[in-house]
Design a protein around this motif. Structure first.
Motif, mmCIF file in Angstrom:
data_model
loop_
_atom_site.group_PDB
_atom_site.id
_atom_site.type_symbol
_atom_site.label_atom_id
_atom_site.label_comp_id
_atom_site.label_asym_id
_atom_site.label_seq_id
_atom_site.Cartn_x
_atom_site.Cartn_y
_atom_site.Cartn_z
ATOM 1 N N LEU A 179 0.789 -1.218 0.000
ATOM 2 C CA LEU A 179 0.000 0.000 0.000
ATOM 3 C C LEU A 179 0.829 1.280 0.000
ATOM 4 O O LEU A 179 0.308 2.347 -0.284
ATOM 5 N N GLU A 180 2.120 1.195 0.304
ATOM 6 C CA GLU A 180 2.918 2.413 0.405
ATOM 7 C C GLU A 180 3.215 3.051 -0.949
ATOM 8 O O GLU A 180 3.646 4.192 -1.006
ATOM 9 N N GLY A 181 2.983 2.354 -2.043
ATOM 10 C CA GLY A 181 3.157 2.950 -3.360
ATOM 11 C C GLY A 181 4.558 2.830 -3.909
ATOM 12 O O GLY A 181 5.410 2.138 -3.369
ATOM 13 N N VAL A 182 4.762 3.532 -4.994
ATOM 14 C CA VAL A 182 6.024 3.460 -5.732
ATOM 15 C C VAL A 182 7.028 4.441 -5.150
ATOM 16 O O VAL A 182 6.733 5.609 -4.958
ATOM 17 N N ARG A 183 8.208 3.951 -4.899
ATOM 18 C CA ARG A 183 9.324 4.797 -4.462
ATOM 19 C C ARG A 183 10.280 4.973 -5.640
ATOM 20 O O ARG A 183 10.397 4.080 -6.483
ATOM 21 N N LYS A 241 5.580 -6.173 -3.277
ATOM 22 C CA LYS A 241 4.618 -5.357 -4.019
ATOM 23 C C LYS A 241 4.133 -6.065 -5.284
ATOM 24 O O LYS A 241 3.219 -5.596 -5.942
ATOM 25 N N HIS A 282 4.043 10.465 -14.302
ATOM 26 C CA HIS A 282 2.921 11.259 -13.784
ATOM 27 C C HIS A 282 3.384 12.705 -13.652
ATOM 28 O O HIS A 282 4.380 12.996 -13.023
#
Length: 70
Positions: free
Chosen positions: A9-13, A42, A67
Motif C-alpha cells: 500500500l505504500e506505493g512506488v518509491r 509489491k 505522472h
C-alpha cells in the motif's frame, strides 16, 4: 514493523523504479536484499534461484508515462 500489506500500500518509491529499470536493462540490482524483498512484496519482482525477474505488473509500471502534476 511493516506488514507485507503495508508495503504494497505504500506505493512506488523512486528506488523501486530505479532498481526495476536497472534489471530491465540487463544490469544487476544495486538495492539491498531487504529493499528487493519490498519490491517483490509489491508484486513487481520475483526471484528464482537468485535470478530477478520483473513481473507483468512491474513491467507495466516501467512502461507507464511519468505522472505530471499540474
Amino acid at each position: 514493523m511493516l506488514t507485507e500489506r503495508d508495503v504494497v500500500l505504500e506505493g512506488v518509491r523512486p528506488l523501486d523504479l530505479e532498481q526495476l529499470q536497472l534489471l530491465a536493462e540487463g544490469h544487476s540490482a544495486t538495492a539491498s536484499d531487504q529493499q528487493l524483498a519490498r519490491i517483490e512484496a509489491k508484486g513487481w519482482l520475483e526471484t528464482f534461484n537468485g535470478i530477478h525477474l520483473i513481473t507483468i505488473t512491474g513491467r507495466a509500471l516501467l512502461e507507464r508515462p511519468p505522472h505530471r502534476r499540474g
